[in-house]
Design an enzyme around this catalytic site. Sequence first.
Site, PDB file in Angstrom:
ATOM      1  N   THR A  15     -38.089  11.780 102.234  1.00 43.75           N
ATOM      2  CA  THR A  15     -37.710  10.858 101.167  1.00 43.75           C
ATOM      3  C   THR A  15     -38.260  11.279  99.803  1.00 43.75           C
ATOM      4  O   THR A  15     -37.985  10.629  98.799  1.00 43.75           O
ATOM      5  CB  THR A  15     -38.254   9.446 101.489  1.00 43.75           C
ATOM      6  OG1 THR A  15     -39.653   9.589 101.779  1.00 43.75           O
ATOM      7  CG2 THR A  15     -37.551   8.842 102.687  1.00 43.75           C
ATOM      8  N   VAL A  18     -39.020  16.814  96.853  1.00 39.70           N
ATOM      9  CA  VAL A  18     -38.704  18.100  97.496  1.00 39.70           C
ATOM     10  C   VAL A  18     -37.901  17.867  98.779  1.00 39.70           C
ATOM     11  O   VAL A  18     -36.917  18.559  99.046  1.00 39.70           O
ATOM     12  CB  VAL A  18     -39.995  18.896  97.789  1.00 39.70           C
ATOM     13  CG1 VAL A  18     -39.693  20.148  98.621  1.00 39.70           C
ATOM     14  CG2 VAL A  18     -40.680  19.294  96.487  1.00 39.70           C
ATOM     15  N   ARG A  43     -43.834   3.515 105.083  1.00 36.34           N
ATOM     16  CA  ARG A  43     -43.129   2.792 104.011  1.00 36.34           C
ATOM     17  C   ARG A  43     -41.613   2.970 104.105  1.00 36.34           C
ATOM     18  O   ARG A  43     -40.849   2.114 103.684  1.00 36.34           O
ATOM     19  CB  ARG A  43     -43.583   3.307 102.629  1.00 36.34           C
ATOM     20  CG  ARG A  43     -45.005   3.001 102.261  1.00 36.34           C
ATOM     21  CD  ARG A  43     -45.353   3.576 100.884  1.00 36.34           C
ATOM     22  NE  ARG A  43     -45.483   5.024 100.894  1.00 36.34           N
ATOM     23  CZ  ARG A  43     -46.599   5.685 101.191  1.00 36.34           C
ATOM     24  NH1 ARG A  43     -47.692   5.013 101.490  1.00 36.34           N
ATOM     25  NH2 ARG A  43     -46.635   7.015 101.184  1.00 36.34           N
ATOM     26  N   SER A  44     -41.180   4.111 104.635  1.00 33.39           N
ATOM     27  CA  SER A  44     -39.739   4.422 104.650  1.00 33.39           C
ATOM     28  C   SER A  44     -39.103   4.254 106.018  1.00 33.39           C
ATOM     29  O   SER A  44     -37.889   4.461 106.166  1.00 33.39           O
ATOM     30  CB  SER A  44     -39.531   5.880 104.210  1.00 33.39           C
ATOM     31  OG  SER A  44     -40.144   6.113 102.978  1.00 33.39           O
ATOM     32  N   CYS A 132     -45.115  26.385  93.486  1.00 32.51           N
ATOM     33  CA  CYS A 132     -43.849  26.451  92.737  1.00 32.51           C
ATOM     34  C   CYS A 132     -43.921  27.326  91.485  1.00 32.51           C
ATOM     35  O   CYS A 132     -42.947  27.992  91.120  1.00 32.51           O
ATOM     36  CB  CYS A 132     -43.372  25.035  92.391  1.00 32.51           C
ATOM     37  SG  CYS A 132     -44.676  23.903  91.919  1.00 32.51           S
ATOM     38  N   GLN A 159     -45.280  23.723  83.051  1.00 33.12           N
ATOM     39  CA  GLN A 159     -44.853  23.093  84.299  1.00 33.12           C
ATOM     40  C   GLN A 159     -44.293  21.693  84.076  1.00 33.12           C
ATOM     41  O   GLN A 159     -44.881  20.879  83.357  1.00 33.12           O
ATOM     42  CB  GLN A 159     -46.035  23.027  85.276  1.00 33.12           C
ATOM     43  CG  GLN A 159     -46.541  24.406  85.676  1.00 33.12           C
ATOM     44  CD  GLN A 159     -47.747  24.397  86.600  1.00 33.12           C
ATOM     45  OE1 GLN A 159     -48.636  25.223  86.446  1.00 33.12           O
ATOM     46  NE2 GLN A 159     -47.784  23.496  87.559  1.00 33.12           N
ATOM     47  N   SER A 162     -41.615  17.092  87.550  1.00 29.05           N
ATOM     48  CA  SER A 162     -41.101  16.941  88.925  1.00 29.05           C
ATOM     49  C   SER A 162     -41.975  17.705  89.911  1.00 29.05           C
ATOM     50  O   SER A 162     -41.889  17.461  91.115  1.00 29.05           O
ATOM     51  CB  SER A 162     -39.637  17.368  89.034  1.00 29.05           C
ATOM     52  OG  SER A 162     -39.501  18.748  88.814  1.00 29.05           O
ATOM     53  N   GLY A 163     -42.833  18.592  89.403  1.00 29.23           N
ATOM     54  CA  GLY A 163     -43.831  19.233  90.260  1.00 29.23           C
ATOM     55  C   GLY A 163     -44.810  18.216  90.838  1.00 29.23           C
ATOM     56  O   GLY A 163     -45.502  18.497  91.819  1.00 29.23           O
ATOM     57  N   ARG A 247     -49.094  21.513  81.628  1.00 24.68           N
ATOM     58  CA  ARG A 247     -48.045  20.540  81.986  1.00 24.68           C
ATOM     59  C   ARG A 247     -47.300  20.151  80.715  1.00 24.68           C
ATOM     60  O   ARG A 247     -47.937  19.845  79.698  1.00 24.68           O
ATOM     61  CB  ARG A 247     -48.679  19.304  82.632  1.00 24.68           C
ATOM     62  CG  ARG A 247     -47.686  18.303  83.183  1.00 24.68           C
ATOM     63  CD  ARG A 247     -47.107  18.669  84.518  1.00 24.68           C
ATOM     64  NE  ARG A 247     -48.125  18.802  85.542  1.00 24.68           N
ATOM     65  CZ  ARG A 247     -47.874  19.280  86.769  1.00 24.68           C
ATOM     66  NH1 ARG A 247     -46.664  19.661  87.118  1.00 24.68           N
ATOM     67  NH2 ARG A 247     -48.848  19.377  87.645  1.00 24.68           N
ATOM     68  N   HIS A 254     -40.101  24.919  86.033  1.00 26.06           N
ATOM     69  CA  HIS A 254     -41.387  25.499  85.652  1.00 26.06           C
ATOM     70  C   HIS A 254     -41.117  26.833  84.952  1.00 26.06           C
ATOM     71  O   HIS A 254     -40.436  27.711  85.502  1.00 26.06           O
ATOM     72  CB  HIS A 254     -42.251  25.787  86.890  1.00 26.06           C
ATOM     73  CG  HIS A 254     -42.848  24.559  87.525  1.00 26.06           C
ATOM     74  ND1 HIS A 254     -42.672  23.277  87.051  1.00 26.06           N
ATOM     75  CD2 HIS A 254     -43.654  24.444  88.611  1.00 26.06           C
ATOM     76  CE1 HIS A 254     -43.336  22.424  87.816  1.00 26.06           C
ATOM     77  NE2 HIS A 254     -43.935  23.101  88.775  1.00 26.06           N
TER      78      HIS A 254
HETATM   79  P1  A2P Z   1     -42.601   7.982 101.638  1.00 29.35           P
HETATM   80  O1  A2P Z   1     -41.397   8.046 100.732  1.00 29.35           O
HETATM   81  O2  A2P Z   1     -42.347   7.216 102.887  1.00 29.35           O
HETATM   82  O3  A2P Z   1     -43.862   7.582 100.916  1.00 29.35           O
HETATM   83  P2  A2P Z   1     -43.022  12.915  96.473  1.00 29.35           P
HETATM   84  O4  A2P Z   1     -43.624  14.288  96.428  1.00 29.35           O
HETATM   85  O5  A2P Z   1     -41.706  12.838  95.782  1.00 29.35           O
HETATM   86  O6  A2P Z   1     -43.991  11.868  96.013  1.00 29.35           O
HETATM   87  O7  A2P Z   1     -42.736  12.617  98.039  1.00 29.35           O
HETATM   88  C1  A2P Z   1     -43.746  12.667  99.020  1.00 29.35           C
HETATM   89  C2  A2P Z   1     -43.134  12.637 100.413  1.00 29.35           C
HETATM   90  O8  A2P Z   1     -44.203  12.657 101.356  1.00 29.35           O
HETATM   91  C3  A2P Z   1     -42.320  11.390 100.699  1.00 29.35           C
HETATM   92  O9  A2P Z   1     -41.297  11.668 101.616  1.00 29.35           O
HETATM   93  C4  A2P Z   1     -43.359  10.482 101.324  1.00 29.35           C
HETATM   94  O10 A2P Z   1     -42.831   9.491 102.180  1.00 29.35           O
HETATM   95  C5  A2P Z   1     -44.119  11.482 102.159  1.00 29.35           C
HETATM   96  N1  A2P Z   1     -45.454  10.964 102.466  1.00 29.35           N
HETATM   97  C6  A2P Z   1     -46.422  10.607 101.599  1.00 29.35           C
HETATM   98  N2  A2P Z   1     -47.501  10.120 102.254  1.00 29.35           N
HETATM   99  C7  A2P Z   1     -47.198  10.182 103.570  1.00 29.35           C
HETATM  100  C8  A2P Z   1     -47.884   9.816 104.769  1.00 29.35           C
HETATM  101  N3  A2P Z   1     -49.115   9.296 104.743  1.00 29.35           N
HETATM  102  N4  A2P Z   1     -47.244  10.024 105.960  1.00 29.35           N
HETATM  103  C9  A2P Z   1     -46.009  10.535 105.993  1.00 29.35           C
HETATM  104  N5  A2P Z   1     -45.302  10.900 104.896  1.00 29.35           N
HETATM  105  C10 A2P Z   1     -45.885  10.715 103.710  1.00 29.35           C
END
Ligand code: A2P
Length: 342
Positions: A15, A18, A43-44, A132, A159, A162-163, A247, A254
Amino acid sequence: MKTFSNPSVAIVGATGAVGTTMLSILEERVFPISDLRLIASSRSVGNVIETTWGSIVVEDLDTVDPAGVDIALFSAGGARSLEYAPHFASAGASVIDNSSAFRMDDTVPLVVAQVNDEAIRSHEGIIANPNCTTMVIMMAAGPLHAAAGLRTMFATSYQSVSGSGHTGIAQLASEIDHFDSQRSNLVTGGWDEPDGDLYTRPIAYNVLPLAGSIAVVGYTDEEWKLVNESRKILDRDDIAVEPTCVRVPVMDGHGISASMWFDRRVDLDEAVAVLGSAPGMQLWDDTKVPTPLDSAGIDDILVGRLRETIGFPGGISLFAIGDNLRKGAALNAVQLAELLLA
Ligand code: A2P
């Protein structure tokens, strides 16, 4: 090396900025997949994501069973990679990890597709996707190194936010809104601090000459990645890298301004010949200046401002820019997965 003809694929961090790019690149490249699993945090869990391979319900990394996964693309942060990537690998998956967790591990190959592909063959279950910023400059430095042997590189990065994932994009957008009503104060002073502490200073309308966090002898972790990962990818321990990571208020892309010196003199004609035929990049002359807006959403790295060094003659200076979510992360991970196809 284990190869697959129609693998079961999992995206861990599906989600995120990346992870969603990984999914769309798998779709664009019509990657052969027998079964796709999308994994994120609690959360997802239960969210449904529409894909070429059907509607897929997001699973929770903490409770997921990795049995049957052939290729796992990890981009959920270093802590999750450290904890779960070995678990997936011991269940039989080939893990391509986008975090920094395993990059400098001697048993883990660090691979830029189209630069050091052959390194992937030695993997023992985990393959590391480079940082990256390092990825983008390696696309230009790699072919020049193959031709003349890179000895010294001064590199300053520009950079994008979005990084830092979705949070970085949201932070820049909200700060631009925050400053909208106080533009004159941005010139004369007296502006109000925006909310948020993602970066040490406001990022909108600003430049932060410290990307990442200070690690050793005043250099940041991002700067050390540029030093250590460049040496590992190019397989030469004595390359001198002088890094500064900055940044900038750019949504995506980047950029790296680099000057490089080699085992022998490299002139402009040779650099044009080498980079003009290098895979995965476009060489632009000074009539077309490569910028982050040009690189957003495309696969190629753009290289321009190519010139012979004047202060210390014999080397080459250039500016390289690449979409950090694509070649800088997701695209390279998918290209590495393609190297695992039978
Ligand atoms: P979630 O969307 O459920 O929080 P970004 O780099 O855009 O912030 O995305 C980070 C990614 O890593 C997301 O898919 C996020 O899921 C996932 N993530 C972050 N923390 C955890 C965790 N504790 N366990 C599993 N996935 C995680």
